[in-house]
Design an enzyme around this catalytic site. Sequence first.
Site, PDB file in Angstrom:
ATOM      1  N   GLN A 174      -4.077  13.647  -1.398  1.00 38.52           N
ATOM      2  CA  GLN A 174      -3.735  12.848  -0.355  1.00 38.52           C
ATOM      3  C   GLN A 174      -3.034  13.538   0.869  1.00 38.52           C
ATOM      4  O   GLN A 174      -2.036  14.432   0.519  1.00 38.52           O
ATOM      5  CB  GLN A 174      -2.923  11.688  -1.010  1.00 38.52           C
ATOM      6  CG  GLN A 174      -2.180  10.603   0.061  1.00 38.52           C
ATOM      7  CD  GLN A 174      -1.411   9.771  -0.605  1.00 38.52           C
ATOM      8  OE1 GLN A 174      -0.528  10.170  -1.684  1.00 38.52           O
ATOM      9  NE2 GLN A 174      -1.083   8.646  -0.293  1.00 38.52           N
ATOM     10  N   GLY A 175      -3.625  13.220   2.001  1.00 36.61           N
ATOM     11  CA  GLY A 175      -2.710  14.115   3.309  1.00 36.61           C
ATOM     12  C   GLY A 175      -2.168  12.903   3.969  1.00 36.61           C
ATOM     13  O   GLY A 175      -2.787  12.467   4.975  1.00 36.61           O
ATOM     14  N   TYR A 176      -1.027  12.458   3.831  1.00 37.72           N
ATOM     15  CA  TYR A 176      -0.316  11.758   4.420  1.00 37.72           C
ATOM     16  C   TYR A 176       0.899  12.243   5.049  1.00 37.72           C
ATOM     17  O   TYR A 176       0.957  12.414   6.343  1.00 37.72           O
ATOM     18  CB  TYR A 176       0.197  10.465   3.566  1.00 37.72           C
ATOM     19  CG  TYR A 176      -0.670   9.358   3.187  1.00 37.72           C
ATOM     20  CD1 TYR A 176      -2.124   9.484   3.336  1.00 37.72           C
ATOM     21  CD2 TYR A 176      -0.202   8.004   3.277  1.00 37.72           C
ATOM     22  CE1 TYR A 176      -3.029   8.521   3.267  1.00 37.72           C
ATOM     23  CE2 TYR A 176      -1.042   6.980   3.221  1.00 37.72           C
ATOM     24  CZ  TYR A 176      -2.415   7.033   3.037  1.00 37.72           C
ATOM     25  OH  TYR A 176      -2.991   5.968   2.837  1.00 37.72           O
ATOM     26  N   SER A 177       1.860  12.635   4.191  1.00 38.54           N
ATOM     27  CA  SER A 177       3.325  13.067   4.896  1.00 38.54           C
ATOM     28  C   SER A 177       3.123  14.324   5.712  1.00 38.54           C
ATOM     29  O   SER A 177       2.303  15.290   5.509  1.00 38.54           O
ATOM     30  CB  SER A 177       4.026  13.499   3.772  1.00 38.54           C
ATOM     31  OG  SER A 177       4.475  12.068   2.879  1.00 38.54           O
ATOM     32  N   SER A 193      -0.086  16.206  -3.186  1.00 40.28           N
ATOM     33  CA  SER A 193      -0.051  16.535  -4.665  1.00 40.28           C
ATOM     34  C   SER A 193      -1.371  17.262  -5.123  1.00 40.28           C
ATOM     35  O   SER A 193      -2.400  16.512  -4.680  1.00 40.28           O
ATOM     36  CB  SER A 193       0.127  15.157  -5.346  1.00 40.28           C
ATOM     37  OG  SER A 193       1.253  14.437  -4.984  1.00 40.28           O
ATOM     38  N   GLU A 217      -1.464   2.998  -4.545  1.00 38.95           N
ATOM     39  CA  GLU A 217      -0.621   4.169  -4.916  1.00 38.95           C
ATOM     40  C   GLU A 217       0.756   3.656  -5.564  1.00 38.95           C
ATOM     41  O   GLU A 217       0.925   3.930  -6.905  1.00 38.95           O
ATOM     42  CB  GLU A 217      -0.311   5.172  -3.727  1.00 38.95           C
ATOM     43  CG  GLU A 217       0.840   6.301  -4.365  1.00 38.95           C
ATOM     44  CD  GLU A 217       1.098   7.039  -3.137  1.00 38.95           C
ATOM     45  OE1 GLU A 217       1.143   6.530  -1.779  1.00 38.95           O
ATOM     46  OE2 GLU A 217       1.668   8.250  -3.394  1.00 38.95           O
ATOM     47  N   GLU A 222      14.365   3.486  -0.418  1.00 42.24           N
ATOM     48  CA  GLU A 222      15.045   2.449   0.658  1.00 42.24           C
ATOM     49  C   GLU A 222      13.962   2.138   1.749  1.00 42.24           C
ATOM     50  O   GLU A 222      14.085   0.760   2.216  1.00 42.24           O
ATOM     51  CB  GLU A 222      15.751   3.729   1.668  1.00 42.24           C
ATOM     52  CG  GLU A 222      16.981   4.070   0.995  1.00 42.24           C
ATOM     53  CD  GLU A 222      17.009   5.179  -0.153  1.00 42.24           C
ATOM     54  OE1 GLU A 222      15.664   5.656  -0.512  1.00 42.24           O
ATOM     55  OE2 GLU A 222      17.876   5.143  -0.896  1.00 42.24           O
TER      56      GLU A 222
END
Lengths: 374, 402
Positions: free
Chosen positions: B130-133, B165, B248, B386
């Site tokens: 997964q390429g998100y952040s 990951s 997820e 949060e």
Amino acid sequence: MQFALTEDQAMLAQTATAFVAEHSPLTRIRALRDAGDELCYSPALFGQMAELGWTAIPFAEADGGLAMGLSEAIIVTEALGRGLCPEPVLSSIMGGAQALALAGTPAQKNTWLAPAIAGEKTIALAYQERGGRFSTAAEGTRAERSGSGYKLAGEKTIVLGGAGADVYVVSAQLADGLGLFLVPAGASGLTVTPQKLVDGRNAAVLALSDVQVGEDALVGTPGGGLELLDDVLDRATVALCGEMLGGMQVAFDMTLAYLKERKQFDVHIGSFQGLQHRAAKMYIEVELARSATMAAARAIDEQNPQAKALVSNAKARCSDAYILIANEAVQMHGGIGMTDEHDIGFFIKRARAAEMTYGDAAYHRDRFARLSGY
Amino acid sequence: MGDLEAFRADVRAWLEQNAPKSLQGQLGQESVYWGGRNPTTASPESKDFCEMCAEKGWTAPTWPKEYGGGGLGQAEERVLQQELARLRLPPPLTGFGLQMIGPTLLQFGTEAQKQEHLTKITRGEIRWCQGYSEPNAGSDLASLATAAVLEGDEYVLNGQKIWTSYGDVSDWMFVLVRTDPDVKKQKGITFLLIDMDQPGVEVRPIKLISGFSPFCETFFTNARAKTKDVISGVNQGWTVAKALLGHERTMIANVFGSAGGRGRSQGENPAVALAKRYVGTDETGQLKDRVLRDQVTRVTMDTLSFNQTVQRNADNIKAGHRPGPESSIFKVYGTELNQRREELMLALRGPQALGWEGPGFEPAELAQTRSWLRSRGNTIEGGTSEVQLNIIAKRVLELPEQ
């Protein structure tokens, strides 16, 4: 175990909630408190609840009941909790009457259970003693053989629904263990003194001074009282958890409404993250308490061997959650939350009283651990 | 019910006959097969078992058959899981293909995209990451900056992803890229699939406080992706991205929800077992330390009620009710509960939980130290607690905007 409500259960929830909303606004609770009447509830409204069949839910058809279970009983008690209704569904139907449903003779059922289900009489459970905290051991009440029956001596406190009850299920020590005895109001040597509790509910001190009862006053077996009382309290506790769910839900909803309406610094206070996150955590606790209560009710209905542990889980959870919600509700209402004029105060009082009824969170965590073998 | 029991009998017979004996009793995470071009699994039987199950559609039981799934209902999927558990077999295949991009493609992909990618997932041929952040786009994910510029039928990517990951052992990545820098940040994002086996993609593992490196940094330097691998349209990626985050969070909640529940249903509560050994019991069999006993009970009860809530949500969905808002609590509560469970385990082991490596400590004690440290990430990855609380406040409680 199935958590989704059946159509019948969903309909019961709808009608019960609507009935309470219509007949028991919080103004009624305030008026009852201010009246200072010993009964602390409305016999007329209780009669209507019986007509609706609410008092017949958790009893066998042979006893005049509807042969439903705790899964349905908690739907009704939740509705009652929403309106903080003090009618003796909990103290009598889900309390003393359960002892007769589980172990009563046909004659005992005819005399006391049938009229209790009809809403005509009430049966109070007298097991708690001063200084005994939540113990069921009845260390200060003795039952001695006397003639063809028994002679009871001792004192009970915070007997819920005790003022004006028609009969009491009294726990007492026999030579060979605990026994539960039916003691009618007005019995010679019995003194009933109404108590005033923080939540305004009906309770009484019972003084038993050599009260003579017959052989037929014994519920269940001599010496089998501890186990019977434990089973009765499990049922009463689950019903109480249902009530607590209703109360915490309404206190939470009132608080959310206030957060969306009250303005400070020119904005709604519900826009502050500090309050939003606390509200989200309250929501989580309500949801977990709901699951725990539903699971405990279903476990008893299904005679699941884990039922007792699941009941303790539910009561510990509901106690902690209701107090969290009530404390936060008062805090988030600010100054007005401290005033008697505002209704939120009724919930913080009821939360504490409910917490301390049938064992608080610490008591039930200890019981859960004991039942789990550690 | 008759059909379901017949299905159970078939599954049981097939597993008993075909499942490799060496995998039976291997429920631990380390024996689970993740697939990929270069599988990292220790045991070749895991790969065989995955391929055998894939033939039957059992790696993705509820996916449609035409994409390599089993075409089964949820009740049958549950039977399959129960029968696997009965032989203490690991699931035949796991990974972000099955759990994240697969469900997303089923929802948003074109027929051609489903045909191309889904079967490779169910067979364990391609491992996904997964390429998100990005370094400057964590909780504020929509501010991501990795650029994708159109050049013929390809996009050219430049930028950096972080917290990928298993990026170092994956074959393809589903990645969020910026395709329009001049609009509101959510409106210029595209959801893209990219093959990582190319010179413009460089992956570097990140060492965590636990000493492990489950995450990587991924650098794109003129890396290339095909326009046919855009999911749901250019600049339409934010909707897809959020839907995938839902998958997820379900996955994460399932992991943490079952951790305690499995222990309870199949024998002694692991915390109790540990407490009896490290803390000791009195003559009545109760834990000697009353404070620790209470802490064990709190975590056990919280796990119980969390699992009850997961089951209530599943029952409601099965009964045809809309998924209740209670599902929004799973990520935040499940991860915080897991952290409390890890801290409890440390407390129970006491000083024996201090080992890093070497003599004086049992392997399980050393593993405990690391898994406690690893658990600190649970409330950060996949959306911080949060952010989850913000979501509950906004979407469920409908509190005013901050």
